[in-house]
Write an enzyme that holds these catalytic residues in place. Sequence first.
Site, PDB file in Angstrom:
ATOM      1  N   ASP A   1       0.818  -1.219   0.000  1.00 33.18           N
ATOM      2  CA  ASP A   1       0.000   0.000   0.000  1.00 33.18           C
ATOM      3  C   ASP A   1       0.851   1.268   0.000  1.00 33.18           C
ATOM      4  O   ASP A   1       2.075   1.212   0.193  1.00 33.18           O
ATOM      5  CB  ASP A   1      -0.968  -0.008   1.187  1.00 33.18           C
TER       6      ASP A   1
ATOM      7  N   ASN B   1      -7.657  -2.468  14.287  1.00 33.34           N
ATOM      8  CA  ASN B   1      -9.047  -2.748  13.900  1.00 33.34           C
ATOM      9  C   ASN B   1      -9.140  -3.957  12.972  1.00 33.34           C
ATOM     10  O   ASN B   1     -10.177  -4.193  12.361  1.00 33.34           O
ATOM     11  CB  ASN B   1      -9.675  -1.512  13.242  1.00 33.34           C
TER      12      ASN B   1
ATOM     13  N   HIS C   1      -7.313  -4.446  10.210  1.00 31.84           N
ATOM     14  CA  HIS C   1      -7.026  -4.227   8.783  1.00 31.84           C
ATOM     15  C   HIS C   1      -5.734  -4.923   8.360  1.00 31.84           C
ATOM     16  O   HIS C   1      -4.822  -5.105   9.155  1.00 31.84           O
ATOM     17  CB  HIS C   1      -7.045  -2.737   8.406  1.00 31.84           C
TER      18      HIS C   1
ATOM     19  N   GLU D   1      -9.702  -1.690   5.314  1.00 31.14           N
ATOM     20  CA  GLU D   1     -10.335  -1.336   6.581  1.00 31.14           C
ATOM     21  C   GLU D   1     -11.607  -2.165   6.795  1.00 31.14           C
ATOM     22  O   GLU D   1     -12.192  -2.662   5.826  1.00 31.14           O
ATOM     23  CB  GLU D   1     -10.700   0.153   6.547  1.00 31.14           C
TER      24      GLU D   1
HETATM   25  C1  GLP Z   1      -0.498   0.342   8.639  1.00 29.22           C
HETATM   26  C2  GLP Z   1      -0.214  -0.429   7.328  1.00 29.22           C
HETATM   27  C3  GLP Z   1      -0.364  -1.892   7.530  1.00 29.22           C
HETATM   28  C4  GLP Z   1       0.254  -2.269   8.848  1.00 29.22           C
HETATM   29  C5  GLP Z   1      -0.570  -1.718   9.984  1.00 29.22           C
HETATM   30  C6  GLP Z   1       0.038  -1.907  11.351  1.00 29.22           C
HETATM   31  O1  GLP Z   1      -1.479   1.268   8.557  1.00 29.22           O
HETATM   32  N1  GLP Z   1      -1.010  -0.021   6.200  1.00 29.22           N
HETATM   33  O2  GLP Z   1       0.221  -2.587   6.427  1.00 29.22           O
HETATM   34  O3  GLP Z   1       0.289  -3.648   8.994  1.00 29.22           O
HETATM   35  O4  GLP Z   1      -0.944  -0.403   9.752  1.00 29.22           O
HETATM   36  O5  GLP Z   1       1.090  -1.019  11.575  1.00 29.22           O
HETATM   37  P1  GLP Z   1       2.141  -1.220  12.750  1.00 29.22           P
HETATM   38  O6  GLP Z   1       2.985  -2.369  12.337  1.00 29.22           O
HETATM   39  O7  GLP Z   1       2.929   0.072  12.789  1.00 29.22           O
HETATM   40  O8  GLP Z   1       1.376  -1.481  13.974  1.00 29.22           O
END
Ligand code: GLP
Length: 241
Positions: free
Chosen positions: A67, A136, A138, A143
């Site tokens: 992404d 959440n 995702h 989402e």
């Molecule tokens: C982000 C990314 C995800 C990631 C998630 C968790 O928004 N788009 O690919 O897995 O949130 O992030 P973190 O690893 O910093 O908790």
Amino acid sequence: MEIKIFDTYEQMGQFAADIIEETMKSKDKPILGFATGATPISTYNALIEKYREGKISFKSVTSFNLDEYCTIDRDDKNSYYTFMHENLFNHVDIDEKNVNVPCGNPENVVEYCKGYDNSIEKMGGVDVQILGIGRNGHIGFNEPSDSFTMGTYKVELTQSTIEANKIYFPNEDAMPRQAITMGIGTIMKAKKIILLANGESKAHAIHDMVKGDVSPKCPASVLQNHPNVVVILDKAAASLL
Ligand code: GLP
């Protein structure tokens, strides 16, 4: 789903990197799916270490990232393009022309997203996809919603994601509200998936992903339907299982 629970964040990264090493060694031209966020950093550090020790090379690797934020430039210090270069690509011998991070601001979103999925398919599909998970539930930036979106698309970020990720931006207003993300169908086509989660803040999402119904309300729950998923957790993230 195979679930592995470790004492430390570093052990999680080492285990994930060992699986990726195995995949890299079993393919002439490995296709690796990368994720951003704090979670995969110990995996990337372990991969860099393996590269420095001469155990792996990224010369024949093609990468596809999950992404990218809309509205900021790819050279912005908070873009996922920058993140991947700072945390992995700049430290290994990957060929920049084989690096694919979605463009956050394509002129024609629908055409661009279709093209991103087609490029993955043309390469023969992702051999191993790394995933983190949002609080959440995702994955990528898929989402919670009423239905799963299959292909790569432009998504509106939820307040929960804005709250979680705004710390990386100078203030909440600077945090993009939209992103381009691989869809659920794109992610599910990966031959193998490694999902990593550490810390108590992920415990509910992990519980719903593993024990809940398969539902777009917890996008990660769809992984229950994938035949080859390894979930790598620390004790805190696994605490509600
Ligand atoms: C982000 C990314 C995800 C990631 C998630 C968790 O928004 N788009 O690919 O897995 O949130 O992030 P973190 O690893 O910093 O908790």
